[in-house]
Each structure stands twice: as C-alpha cells, then as structure tokens.
Design an enzyme around this catalytic site. Sequence first.
Site, PDB file in Angstrom:
ATOM      1  N   ASN A 158       0.846  -1.176  -0.059  1.00 26.26           N
ATOM      2  CA  ASN A 158       0.017   0.092  -0.041  1.00 26.26           C
ATOM      3  C   ASN A 158       0.940   1.208   0.058  1.00 26.26           C
ATOM      4  OD1 ASN A 158      -1.891   2.006   0.569  1.00 26.26           O
ATOM      5  ND2 ASN A 158      -2.070   1.493   2.531  1.00 26.26           N
ATOM      6  N   LYS A 177       0.164   4.317  -0.004  1.00 21.35           N
ATOM      7  CA  LYS A 177      -0.519   5.302   0.470  1.00 21.35           C
ATOM      8  C   LYS A 177      -0.637   6.528  -0.091  1.00 21.35           C
ATOM      9  CE  LYS A 177       0.455   3.289   5.102  1.00 21.35           C
ATOM     10  NZ  LYS A 177       0.085   3.432   6.403  1.00 21.35           N
ATOM     11  N   HIS A 203      -9.389   0.651   4.634  1.00 23.45           N
ATOM     12  CA  HIS A 203      -8.098   0.826   5.486  1.00 23.45           C
ATOM     13  C   HIS A 203      -8.464   1.570   6.618  1.00 23.45           C
ATOM     14  CE1 HIS A 203      -3.875   1.932   6.510  1.00 23.45           C
ATOM     15  NE2 HIS A 203      -3.448   1.070   5.811  1.00 23.45           N
ATOM     16  N   GLU A 247      -6.839   4.065   7.896  1.00 17.64           N
ATOM     17  CA  GLU A 247      -6.701   5.462   7.627  1.00 17.64           C
ATOM     18  C   GLU A 247      -8.029   6.145   7.306  1.00 17.64           C
ATOM     19  OE1 GLU A 247      -3.071   5.317   5.769  1.00 17.64           O
ATOM     20  OE2 GLU A 247      -2.054   4.702   7.531  1.00 17.64           O
ATOM     21  N   GLU A 299      -5.468  -5.499  10.174  1.00 15.21           N
ATOM     22  CA  GLU A 299      -4.412  -4.362  10.468  1.00 15.21           C
ATOM     23  C   GLU A 299      -4.855  -4.157  11.670  1.00 15.21           C
ATOM     24  OE1 GLU A 299      -2.336  -3.311   6.712  1.00 15.21           O
ATOM     25  OE2 GLU A 299      -4.280  -1.827   6.922  1.00 15.21           O
ATOM     26  N   GLY A 353       2.160   1.804  10.834  1.00 11.86           N
ATOM     27  CA  GLY A 353       3.190   2.962  10.756  1.00 11.86           C
ATOM     28  C   GLY A 353       3.725   3.245  12.083  1.00 11.86           C
ATOM     29  N   SER A 389       3.246  -2.832  10.122  1.00 14.87           N
ATOM     30  CA  SER A 389       4.832  -2.949  10.369  1.00 14.87           C
ATOM     31  C   SER A 389       5.578  -4.019  10.060  1.00 14.87           C
ATOM     32  CB  SER A 389       5.149  -2.323  12.045  1.00 14.87           C
ATOM     33  OG  SER A 389       4.694  -1.069  12.105  1.00 14.87           O
ATOM     34  N   GLY A 412       2.969  -1.326   4.296  1.00 15.68           N
ATOM     35  CA  GLY A 412       2.847  -0.016   4.028  1.00 15.68           C
ATOM     36  C   GLY A 412       4.388   0.560   3.780  1.00 15.68           C
ATOM     37  N   GLY A 413       4.498   1.149   4.750  1.00 17.36           N
ATOM     38  CA  GLY A 413       5.911   1.692   4.789  1.00 17.36           C
ATOM     39  C   GLY A 413       7.047   1.047   3.902  1.00 17.36           C
TER      40      GLY A 413
HETATM   41  C1  PEP Z   1      -0.694   0.068   6.090  1.00 26.01           C
HETATM   42  O1  PEP Z   1      -0.742   1.067   5.530  1.00 26.01           O
HETATM   43  O2  PEP Z   1      -1.776  -0.759   5.524  1.00 26.01           O
HETATM   44  C2  PEP Z   1       0.154  -0.517   6.768  1.00 26.01           C
HETATM   45  C3  PEP Z   1       0.346  -1.775   7.347  1.00 26.01           C
HETATM   46  O3  PEP Z   1       1.365   0.330   6.874  1.00 26.01           O
HETATM   47  P1  PEP Z   1       2.780  -0.106   7.706  1.00 26.01           P
HETATM   48  O4  PEP Z   1       3.294  -1.579   7.096  1.00 26.01           O
HETATM   49  O5  PEP Z   1       3.605   1.158   7.500  1.00 26.01           O
HETATM   50  O6  PEP Z   1       2.454  -0.170   9.126  1.00 26.01           O
END
Ligand code: PEP
Length: 267
Positions: free
Chosen positions: A23, A25, A110, A112, A182, A188, A228, A249-250
């Site tokens: 993702n 973002k 998601h 967010e 999640e 994050g 993460s 994500g990151g």
């Molecule tokens: C995400 O954006 O779905 C996510 C899990 O981010 P991260 O891996 O950065 O925690």
Amino acid sequence: MSLWLKYTPDFKITMRKPVIAGNWKMYKLLGEAVDTALELKPLVANANHCEVVIAPVFTALKTVAARLDGSNIKVAAQNCASQNEFGAHTGEISPAMLRDAGCSHVIIGHSERRQFYGETDASVNQKSKAALSAGLVAIVCVGEMLAEREVGNAETVVKGQLVKGLDGLTVGDMERIIIAYEPVWAIGTGKTATPEQAQEMHGHIRQTVAGTHGKEIADKTRILYGGSVKPDNIATLMSQPDVDGALVGGASLEAASFAQIVNYERT
Ligand code: PEP
C-alpha cells in the site's frame, strides 16, 4: 514444502496462495511510481509462491498498470466509490473506472480511511459489493484500536467489522474477498503484532467467516496481516497457520525492501 500449503488445526491441508500487497498510501508522483514499479518487476519475477499486488495513488494507476502488463504484479486502488453507475458524485472514482484503468484489486476500509475519512462498516459493505460487481478483488481491512485491545475488546470489534462489512455477500462473492487484519496500533508505528497475536486474531477471523459463510469458504479465504511488516519479520508471521500474506505500507515504498518481503521464502 511450499508455505502456501497451510495446515489447519484439524490437520487438513488448504490451498491458500499467499498475497503480498504493498500500500503506497499518498506517496510518489507519477514518475516515481513508475520507476518503483519497474524496479520491482525483475526483483519479484520469480515469486510464484505468492500473488504480488501494489497499490499506487489514483493518478498513477493507469500508467503503472500499463507498464506492468504481462508481469506477475497486479495493481490495486486504495479506495473506490460505493457504486458503479455514472452520476453526480464529484470527486469519486467507481470500481468500474478502476477496472478500466487496469486495476484488478481494491483496498477497502483501510484504518486511515475509517479514522480520518468517515469510512464505516456500512460504506465498506457497499464499496465491497460495488467492487465485486465491477470484477475487482476486494481487500477488506479490519482491525482494532489500541484502547479496544487494552480493554479486551479486540475480537468483538473485529467480528463486528466483519459481520457488517461482509453482510449480504454470497459464498460466490467471498471467492473474491481478501481480508486484511491490520491492528491500528501497529500501522506505521514500528510495533508489529507478535506472530502469536496475529495468529490468534486470524484464527478468530476465520471462525467468524465460517459462522457467516460456512467453513468451506472460511478455509479458502486469504487473511493478510498488516502493521509494520518488514523484511525481518515477514517469515515468522508467514509461518503462522492462518496468516496468508501481508498488507505492507512503509516497507513497500522501496522496491528492494518490498521484494525482500515478497521473497520471504528465500531470505
Ligand atoms: C498499511 O498501510 O496498511 C500498513 C500496514 O502500513 P505499515 O506497514 O507502514 O504499518
């Protein structure tokens, strides 16, 4: 043994092909998105053990999908409208339009979007139905907040999100639903759920789906972990029987680290 042959607690083998989804973002201008996608392509070209998905921003979807055409990387959007009919819905993009742009998947609900953009279980439900009717695979996200976990409500919260989010979906529809667990406190933040915490919740999610759609569907449904995920924790997470992949994500923003995650079997 390939990791995608998963042993269920009653020692049956189920065939759930893992999915590793990135993702992106609201990161990357068009040129950067294309560069990252093209850098990723050869790095994951031999990843037959899992499905690889990336989710760039809307403005990059069509170009990235075209540049990845013929590769093993699929393209997802990060959100969609709750209907496919053309209409006066300023600022919305329908699942059919995403399909037209080259997407095969869409992330829905998601955390967010739930936290900052008013997404509810009802809208997740409508969007999932619209996505399925446009022929997309929906990656439906669920997960509890830290305060909910701390008071022992994590399972109830996630169950509620699933029951409402998947309400009215047929057994056939469920073939194109992927669930992403999640925990909000892990997104994050650098705090990953322990493999045991992930397994516990994934088992609970599978039981919930068995309750709503039957055990056969539950055993087939891919449940991804997100929060993460990094190259150094993916293998342990994937070794859990009910963890069928990851939403990253990151660590998906750099082709090299995302490729290491995709290639978790070989690192
Ligand atoms: C995400 O954006 O779905 C996510 C899990 O981010 P991260 O891996 O950065 O925690």
